[in-house]
Design an enzyme around this catalytic site. Structure first.
Site, short mmCIF file in Angstrom:
data_model
loop_
_atom_site.label_atom_id
_atom_site.label_comp_id
_atom_site.label_asym_id
_atom_site.label_seq_id
_atom_site.Cartn_x
_atom_site.Cartn_y
_atom_site.Cartn_z
N ARG A 23 0.81 -1.22 0.00
CA ARG A 23 0.00 0.00 0.00
C ARG A 23 0.84 1.27 0.00
O ARG A 23 0.42 2.30 0.53
CB ARG A 23 -0.96 0.04 1.20
N ARG A 27 -3.45 6.20 0.42
CA ARG A 27 -4.00 7.39 1.09
C ARG A 27 -3.10 8.12 2.05
O ARG A 27 -3.41 9.22 2.45
CB ARG A 27 -5.30 7.00 1.82
N ARG A 36 -7.37 11.56 -5.79
CA ARG A 36 -8.52 10.75 -5.43
C ARG A 36 -9.77 11.59 -5.21
O ARG A 36 -10.89 11.11 -5.42
CB ARG A 36 -8.15 9.96 -4.17
N ASP A 72 -6.47 -3.16 -7.73
CA ASP A 72 -7.03 -3.77 -6.53
C ASP A 72 -7.34 -5.23 -6.81
O ASP A 72 -7.31 -5.66 -7.97
CB ASP A 72 -8.28 -3.03 -6.04
N TYR A 149 -14.37 -12.87 -0.49
CA TYR A 149 -15.14 -11.69 -0.91
C TYR A 149 -16.35 -12.08 -1.75
O TYR A 149 -17.44 -11.53 -1.61
CB TYR A 149 -14.27 -10.73 -1.72
O1 CP3 Z 1 0.16 -1.78 -2.52
C1 CP3 Z 1 -0.09 -0.85 -3.31
O2 CP3 Z 1 0.28 0.31 -3.10
C2 CP3 Z 1 -0.80 -1.18 -4.61
C3 CP3 Z 1 -2.20 -1.01 -4.62
C4 CP3 Z 1 -3.13 -1.93 -3.84
C5 CP3 Z 1 -4.42 -1.51 -3.42
N1 CP3 Z 1 -5.07 -2.59 -2.90
C6 CP3 Z 1 -4.96 -0.15 -3.57
C7 CP3 Z 1 -6.07 0.28 -2.72
C8 CP3 Z 1 -2.99 -3.27 -3.49
C9 CP3 Z 1 -1.80 -4.20 -3.66
C10 CP3 Z 1 -4.23 -3.67 -2.91
C11 CP3 Z 1 -4.51 -5.05 -2.45
C12 CP3 Z 1 -5.73 -5.34 -1.73
N2 CP3 Z 1 -6.97 -4.78 -1.90
C13 CP3 Z 1 -5.85 -6.33 -0.74
C14 CP3 Z 1 -4.75 -7.23 -0.30
C15 CP3 Z 1 -3.81 -6.53 0.60
C16 CP3 Z 1 -4.39 -6.14 1.91
O3 CP3 Z 1 -4.39 -4.95 2.20
O4 CP3 Z 1 -4.79 -7.05 2.65
C17 CP3 Z 1 -7.17 -6.33 -0.28
C18 CP3 Z 1 -7.74 -7.22 0.79
C19 CP3 Z 1 -7.87 -5.35 -1.03
C20 CP3 Z 1 -9.29 -5.00 -0.91
C21 CP3 Z 1 -9.51 -3.62 -0.50
N3 CP3 Z 1 -9.25 -2.53 -1.29
C22 CP3 Z 1 -10.06 -3.16 0.73
C23 CP3 Z 1 -10.49 -4.06 1.88
C24 CP3 Z 1 -10.10 -1.76 0.67
C25 CP3 Z 1 -10.70 -0.85 1.68
C26 CP3 Z 1 -9.88 -0.71 2.88
C27 CP3 Z 1 -8.77 0.24 2.62
O5 CP3 Z 1 -7.63 -0.04 3.04
O6 CP3 Z 1 -9.07 1.29 2.07
C28 CP3 Z 1 -9.57 -1.38 -0.60
C29 CP3 Z 1 -9.39 -0.02 -1.13
C30 CP3 Z 1 -8.04 0.36 -1.64
N4 CP3 Z 1 -7.21 -0.42 -2.39
C31 CP3 Z 1 -7.44 1.65 -1.48
C32 CP3 Z 1 -6.21 1.59 -2.16
C33 CP3 Z 1 -5.20 2.69 -2.32
C34 CP3 Z 1 -8.04 2.83 -0.78
C35 CP3 Z 1 -9.06 3.40 -1.70
C36 CP3 Z 1 -9.38 4.84 -1.46
O7 CP3 Z 1 -8.62 5.70 -1.91
O8 CP3 Z 1 -10.42 5.10 -0.86
#
Ligand code: CP3
Length: 343
Positions: A23, A27, A36, A72, A149
């Site tokens: 990540r 954010r 965003r 994602d 999911y």
């Molecule tokens: O790592 C990186 O920087 C690359 C981008 C990336 C995102 N999601 C962007 C994202 C990666 C590798 C993921 C993987 C992901 N997504 C996982 C596996 C890793 C982990 O964190 O366990 C999972 C379970 C998801 C599903 C997901 N996406 C959730 C549960 C959420 C909401 C919770 C949260 O942390 O915001 C997201 C949203 C998400 N994915 C954001 C980002 C940057 C935030 C979105 C926003 O800007 O509102």
């Protein structure tokens, strides 16, 4: 070209320990939040130019040793006939979850070009922009985490519905995991063809399972996905959380690198998965919100656990938290490089 991350994946010697953060594109960065505000999450993911911009943001700011493509884990499921949305403040959601064998039978195994084609294009563009400055990591959700999911419709504390399906409709479960592993394997291979130089499989929620259920209902599919990904010729990282009780089993997935969370000492984890694989981790993400002396102390602890053995990739034990101060990330990256300088 900075190849210390790829060298560490192969357990080769490095000039200092490589670091990247799950990540890192997200954010906690003001420039991410600014973009965003103008674009919904799905639009950012589906517009390759925006995805490339977000991928590069952390690389411009910090001396990170790898980039990870901004995407994602859920959007690739759309190619199987499932509709996915992002709910503000909550994350991905599936309005019509998969609950019965008939739903699973309807899932399509897509051809590689159909799986998140916008992300494949973003990988192509990002690899070109990076031009070898640091390697680019492609990724996918692992079959169990995606199945969780699909069945629950969103995040869940215990994935009880998914786990009940394993017991109550075992054939349907295996059919679901078979389809998901074929899709994920093909998607990872496609990202390598587009220019990804390493791959990470995120099994973020698999720690809800008992070791016995993991072995029976999940392991064969992870092993198959990893094997398909490795055929593409790049190192494969298998990341999971909450799996300290089954590290010996996790080691049999066939991944080149095992990513661990912070609930286990890295030295113990490495010993248990065996020194024939590289290890990635495992600073508690919350430590980045601590006062600098505590952060430094915990970073030195992780480095001490790795003991300068070749094959350690420094990372957090899960993703960067939203409230993380940007300056602390810079301090972390610089500290890891400085402390691990080999002469
Ligand atoms: O790592 C990186 O920087 C690359 C981008 C990336 C995102 N999601 C962007 C994202 C990666 C590798 C993921 C993987 C992901 N997504 C996982 C596996 C890793 C982990 O964190 O366990 C999972 C379970 C998801 C599903 C997901 N996406 C959730 C549960 C959420 C909401 C919770 C949260 O942390 O915001 C997201 C949203 C998400 N994915 C954001 C980002 C940057 C935030 C979105 C926003 O800007 O509102």
């Amino acid at each position: 070209m900075n190849d210390r991350f790829l060298r560490a994946c192969r357990r080769q010697s490095v000039d200092c320990t490589p670091i990247w953060l799950m990540r890192q594109a997200g954010r906690f960065l003001p420039e991410y939040r600014a973009l965003r505000q103008r674009h919904p999450m799905m639009e950012m993911i589906k517009t390759p130019e925006l995805a490339v911009e977000v991928t590069l943001q952390p690389i411009r700011r910090f001396e990170l040793d790898a980039a990870i493509i901004f995407a994602d884990i859920l959007p690739p499921l759309e190619a199987m006939g499932v509709s996915v949305e992002f709910v503000r403040g909550e994350g991905p959601s599936i309005a019509q979850p998969i609950r019965a064998a008939a739903d699973i039978a309807k899932l399509v195994v897509p051809s590689p070009e159909e799986i998140a084609p916008y992300t494949q294009e973003a990988v192509r563009l990002a690899a070109r922009e990076l031009n070898g400055r640091v390697p680019l990591i492609g990724f996918s959700g692992a079959p169990f985490t995606l199945a969780g999911y699909l069945i629950e419709g969103g995040s869940s504390a215990d994935y009880a519905r998914a786990r009940r399906l394993m017991y109550d409709a075992t054939d349907a479960w295996h059919s679901l995991m078979e389809k998901l592993s074929l899709m994920v394997g093909a998607y990872l291979q496609a990202q390598v063809r587009a220019g990804a130089q390493a791959l990470q499989l995120f099994d973020s929620w698999v720690g809800v399972l008992s070791p016995a259920d993991y072995r029976e209902f999940v392991l064969p599919y992870v092993a198959r996905t990893v094997a398909m990904a490795r055929q593409a010729g790049v190192p494969v990282i298998y990341f999971s959380t909450g799996t300290a009780g089954m590290l010996e089993t996790i080691a049999t997935t066939g991944a080149d690198v095992i990513g661990i969370d912070w609930r286990v000492d890295l030295g113990e984890a490495w010993k248990r998965v065996g020194y024939g694989v590289a290890i990635q981790g495992n600073l508690d993400p919350l430590t980045l919100l601590a006062p600098l002396p505590k952060l430094q102390d915990r970073v030195l602890h992780v480095l001490g656990q790795a003991g300068r053995r070749d094959g350690h990739i420094f990372n957090l034990g899960h993703g960067v938290l939203q409230d993380t101060p940007v300056d602390n990330v810079k301090a972390l990256v610089d500290l890891v490089h400085r402390e691990t300088q080999r002469s």
